[in-house]
Design a protein around this motif. Structure first.
Motif, PDB file in Angstrom:
ATOM      1  N   PRO A 168      -3.741   1.300  -9.854  1.00 51.65           N
ATOM      2  CA  PRO A 168      -4.790   0.647 -10.638  1.00 51.65           C
ATOM      3  C   PRO A 168      -6.167   0.904 -10.026  1.00 51.65           C
ATOM      4  O   PRO A 168      -6.312   0.907  -8.795  1.00 51.65           O
ATOM      5  N   ALA A 169      -7.152   1.088 -10.867  1.00 51.42           N
ATOM      6  CA  ALA A 169      -8.515   1.333 -10.371  1.00 51.42           C
ATOM      7  C   ALA A 169      -9.044   0.151  -9.587  1.00 51.42           C
ATOM      8  O   ALA A 169      -9.920   0.302  -8.717  1.00 51.42           O
ATOM      9  N   GLU A 170      -8.508  -1.049  -9.857  1.00 51.06           N
ATOM     10  CA  GLU A 170      -8.996  -2.255  -9.178  1.00 51.06           C
ATOM     11  C   GLU A 170      -8.597  -2.300  -7.711  1.00 51.06           C
ATOM     12  O   GLU A 170      -9.163  -3.080  -6.936  1.00 51.06           O
ATOM     13  N   LEU A 171      -7.626  -1.499  -7.284  1.00 51.67           N
ATOM     14  CA  LEU A 171      -7.166  -1.516  -5.896  1.00 51.67           C
ATOM     15  C   LEU A 171      -7.879  -0.456  -5.075  1.00 51.67           C
ATOM     16  O   LEU A 171      -8.044   0.680  -5.511  1.00 51.67           O
ATOM     17  N   SER A 172      -8.272  -0.811  -3.859  1.00 53.25           N
ATOM     18  CA  SER A 172      -8.788   0.183  -2.924  1.00 53.25           C
ATOM     19  C   SER A 172      -7.629   1.051  -2.435  1.00 53.25           C
ATOM     20  O   SER A 172      -6.458   0.708  -2.591  1.00 53.25           O
ATOM     21  N   TRP A 173      -7.959   2.176  -1.816  1.00 54.16           N
ATOM     22  CA  TRP A 173      -6.909   3.022  -1.252  1.00 54.16           C
ATOM     23  C   TRP A 173      -6.115   2.262  -0.205  1.00 54.16           C
ATOM     24  O   TRP A 173      -4.885   2.379  -0.141  1.00 54.16           O
ATOM     25  N   GLU A 174      -6.809   1.497   0.628  1.00 55.67           N
ATOM     26  CA  GLU A 174      -6.137   0.746   1.682  1.00 55.67           C
ATOM     27  C   GLU A 174      -5.167  -0.277   1.098  1.00 55.67           C
ATOM     28  O   GLU A 174      -4.029  -0.415   1.558  1.00 55.67           O
ATOM     29  N   GLN A 175      -5.610  -1.005   0.088  1.00 58.10           N
ATOM     30  CA  GLN A 175      -4.743  -2.003  -0.534  1.00 58.10           C
ATOM     31  C   GLN A 175      -3.533  -1.355  -1.194  1.00 58.10           C
ATOM     32  O   GLN A 175      -2.409  -1.842  -1.068  1.00 58.10           O
ATOM     33  N   ALA A 176      -3.757  -0.248  -1.886  1.00 54.02           N
ATOM     34  CA  ALA A 176      -2.651   0.434  -2.555  1.00 54.02           C
ATOM     35  C   ALA A 176      -1.626   0.944  -1.548  1.00 54.02           C
ATOM     36  O   ALA A 176      -0.412   0.833  -1.769  1.00 54.02           O
ATOM     37  N   ALA A 177      -2.090   1.488  -0.433  1.00 51.71           N
ATOM     38  CA  ALA A 177      -1.171   1.998   0.581  1.00 51.71           C
ATOM     39  C   ALA A 177      -0.375   0.883   1.239  1.00 51.71           C
ATOM     40  O   ALA A 177       0.757   1.094   1.685  1.00 51.71           O
ATOM     41  N   GLY A 178      -0.940  -0.305   1.308  1.00 52.14           N
ATOM     42  CA  GLY A 178      -0.256  -1.423   1.947  1.00 52.14           C
ATOM     43  C   GLY A 178       0.757  -2.115   1.074  1.00 52.14           C
ATOM     44  O   GLY A 178       1.455  -3.027   1.535  1.00 52.14           O
ATOM     45  N   LEU A 179       0.894  -1.676  -0.169  1.00 49.00           N
ATOM     46  CA  LEU A 179       1.704  -2.412  -1.137  1.00 49.00           C
ATOM     47  C   LEU A 179       3.169  -1.992  -1.241  1.00 49.00           C
ATOM     48  O   LEU A 179       4.049  -2.865  -1.325  1.00 49.00           O
ATOM     49  N   PRO A 180       3.526  -0.692  -1.238  1.00 53.06           N
ATOM     50  CA  PRO A 180       4.884  -0.312  -1.666  1.00 53.06           C
ATOM     51  C   PRO A 180       6.033  -0.880  -0.830  1.00 53.06           C
ATOM     52  O   PRO A 180       6.906  -1.565  -1.375  1.00 53.06           O
ATOM     53  N   LEU A 181       6.101  -0.603   0.469  1.00 57.32           N
ATOM     54  CA  LEU A 181       7.258  -1.056   1.247  1.00 57.32           C
ATOM     55  C   LEU A 181       7.252  -2.573   1.413  1.00 57.32           C
ATOM     56  O   LEU A 181       8.254  -3.238   1.113  1.00 57.32           O
ATOM     57  N   ALA A 182       6.150  -3.122   1.900  1.00 53.81           N
ATOM     58  CA  ALA A 182       6.087  -4.565   2.118  1.00 53.81           C
ATOM     59  C   ALA A 182       6.210  -5.316   0.799  1.00 53.81           C
ATOM     60  O   ALA A 182       6.943  -6.310   0.693  1.00 53.81           O
ATOM     61  N   GLY A 183       5.508  -4.843  -0.225  1.00 60.16           N
ATOM     62  CA  GLY A 183       5.570  -5.505  -1.517  1.00 60.16           C
ATOM     63  C   GLY A 183       6.934  -5.377  -2.162  1.00 60.16           C
ATOM     64  O   GLY A 183       7.443  -6.327  -2.765  1.00 60.16           O
ATOM     65  N   GLY A 184       7.545  -4.190  -2.034  1.00 64.68           N
ATOM     66  CA  GLY A 184       8.876  -4.006  -2.589  1.00 64.68           C
ATOM     67  C   GLY A 184       9.897  -4.910  -1.918  1.00 64.68           C
ATOM     68  O   GLY A 184      10.783  -5.470  -2.575  1.00 64.68           O
ATOM     69  N   THR A 185       9.787  -5.057  -0.601  1.00 64.20           N
ATOM     70  CA  THR A 185      10.672  -5.967   0.127  1.00 64.20           C
ATOM     71  C   THR A 185      10.467  -7.400  -0.340  1.00 64.20           C
ATOM     72  O   THR A 185      11.427  -8.140  -0.596  1.00 64.20           O
ATOM     73  N   ALA A 186       9.204  -7.801  -0.455  1.00 66.44           N
ATOM     74  CA  ALA A 186       8.894  -9.166  -0.897  1.00 66.44           C
ATOM     75  C   ALA A 186       9.404  -9.415  -2.306  1.00 66.44           C
ATOM     76  O   ALA A 186       9.995 -10.469  -2.597  1.00 66.44           O
ATOM     77  N   LEU A 187       9.198  -8.454  -3.191  1.00 70.66           N
ATOM     78  CA  LEU A 187       9.613  -8.622  -4.582  1.00 70.66           C
ATOM     79  C   LEU A 187      11.129  -8.725  -4.696  1.00 70.66           C
ATOM     80  O   LEU A 187      11.661  -9.592  -5.418  1.00 70.66           O
ATOM     81  N   ARG A 188      11.856  -7.862  -3.986  1.00 75.32           N
ATOM     82  CA  ARG A 188      13.318  -7.929  -4.019  1.00 75.32           C
ATOM     83  C   ARG A 188      13.823  -9.248  -3.437  1.00 75.32           C
ATOM     84  O   ARG A 188      14.803  -9.821  -3.928  1.00 75.32           O
ATOM     85  N   ALA A 189      13.170  -9.724  -2.390  1.00 77.30           N
ATOM     86  CA  ALA A 189      13.586 -10.992  -1.777  1.00 77.30           C
ATOM     87  C   ALA A 189      13.396 -12.154  -2.741  1.00 77.30           C
ATOM     88  O   ALA A 189      14.292 -12.987  -2.926  1.00 77.30           O
ATOM     89  N   VAL A 190      12.228 -12.213  -3.369  1.00 77.08           N
ATOM     90  CA  VAL A 190      11.954 -13.317  -4.298  1.00 77.08           C
ATOM     91  C   VAL A 190      12.857 -13.204  -5.522  1.00 77.08           C
ATOM     92  O   VAL A 190      13.394 -14.209  -6.009  1.00 77.08           O
ATOM     93  N   ASP A 191      13.060 -12.005  -6.040  1.00 74.25           N
ATOM     94  CA  ASP A 191      13.974 -11.816  -7.170  1.00 74.25           C
ATOM     95  C   ASP A 191      15.369 -12.333  -6.837  1.00 74.25           C
ATOM     96  O   ASP A 191      16.043 -12.947  -7.671  1.00 74.25           O
TER      97      ASP A 191
END
Length: 308
Positions: free
Chosen positions: A117-140
């Motif tokens: 998304p254009a709203e995300l900085s490069w740093e924010q986008a890079a910090g999202l996949p592994l940590a965010g994927g782990t968090a999302l799977r855990a909450v799901d």
């Protein structure tokens, strides 16, 4: 191209170097990404230390890194999903540890990639996949959370802070463990902070007004507390403690899944998910980033900027 490499396992995390290496080969169904940012995860230094040798093969010299955000500069045959110039992010784990993301360019299978998304900085986008994927799977995995009380162990960390936000967005009342210095940060995410350490179970029960409905453990070693505060048959998950399975819990390990990464990107675009950036480093600072990650006291994500 320039990349960070190491030639052997090192429990002391010694031997990282920035070198000129061969350009990645681009297979059919893959994209070549010019790396604008790549984030550090604990698994990166644990692999270098040799702790995961029984789980995944390393092909030396290793370029570490599994998270990436950048620009597509070439596409392999039969890759209609993406075009040159697309801004993307990905959890770029492969079957072996070899050609990772701490480099100027990386080739990634298309099924791992999502549009940034254009709203995300490069740093924010890079910090999202592994940590965010782990968090999302855990909450799901915890099921319905609307109106329920969730305890999150290590709530201020890279994964925990994202899980807190996802759970809050689903209507959960979240209690999060953290050191005192991170309590205001947790409040800003919508959680109720509680200090970890001796007496944690008693503090959680007092704050919750009784047993909690679900527990997510993002640090390990918390099973005794989890069982002491969780209602009978309540769901619980961990990313670091296999013994939870013996007590009805579930181990969470993120998968390579571009659709899941796209879900995270949409949550971040909508403002429901904020990626906290702790510090950024150039390629020559990867060793410092690994050592900072190993302390376990970092709030948010450590990000590598290969073009810095």
């Amino acid at each position: 191209m320039r990349a960070v490499v190491y030639d052997r396992y090192s429990p002391e995390l010694e031997g990282l170097a920035v070198r000129e290496v061969a350009e990645p080969k681009l297979f059919a169904g893959s994209v070549l990404i010019e790396v604008r940012a790549a984030s550090v995860n604990p698994v990166d230094w644990k692999i270098m230390a040799g702790y995961l040798d029984g789980m995944i093969d390393a092909r030396f010299p290793v370029i570490p890194g599994w998270d990436v955000a950048g620009v597509v500069v070439a596409v392999g045959a039969d890759t209609p999903e993406f075009r040159v110039g697309d801004e993307v992010l990905a959890y770029a784990r492969k079957e072996t540890v070899s050609a990772g993301t701490f480099a100027e360019r990386v080739a990634v299978p298309a099924e791992a990639v999502a549009l940034k998304p254009a709203e995300l900085s490069w740093e924010q986008a890079a910090g999202l996949p592994l940590a965010g994927g782990t968090a999302l799977r855990a909450v799901d995995a915890l099921g319905e959370l609307d109106g329920r009380v969730l305890l999150v162990h290590a709530a201020a960390g890279g994964v925990g802070s994202l899980a807190v936000q996802i759970a809050v967005a689903r209507g959960a009342r979240v209690i999060g463990t953290a050191s005192e210095r991170n309590h205001e940060f947790l409040r800003s995410l919508g959680a109720e902070p509680v200090a970890h350490g001796a007496g944690l179970a008693e503090r959680v029960l007092a704050l919750a007004g009784g047993p909690v409905d679900a527990v997510a453990d993002f640090v390990g070693g918390q099973l005794e507390t989890t069982l002491a505060v969780l209602r009978p048959d309540g769901p619980h998950v961990s990313v670091a403690d296999d013994s939870v399975v013996e007590h009805g819990g579930r181990i969470i390990w993120v998968r390579v899944d571009g659709a899941e990464t796209a879900r995270l990107a949409e949550l971040a675009r909508s403002g429901a998910l904020r990626v906290e950036i702790a510090e950024t480093f150039g390629l020559d600072g990867v060793g410092d980033a690994f050592r900072a990650s190993r302390t376990g006291r970092t709030r948010g994500k450590l990000v590598i900027l290969p073009q810095r």
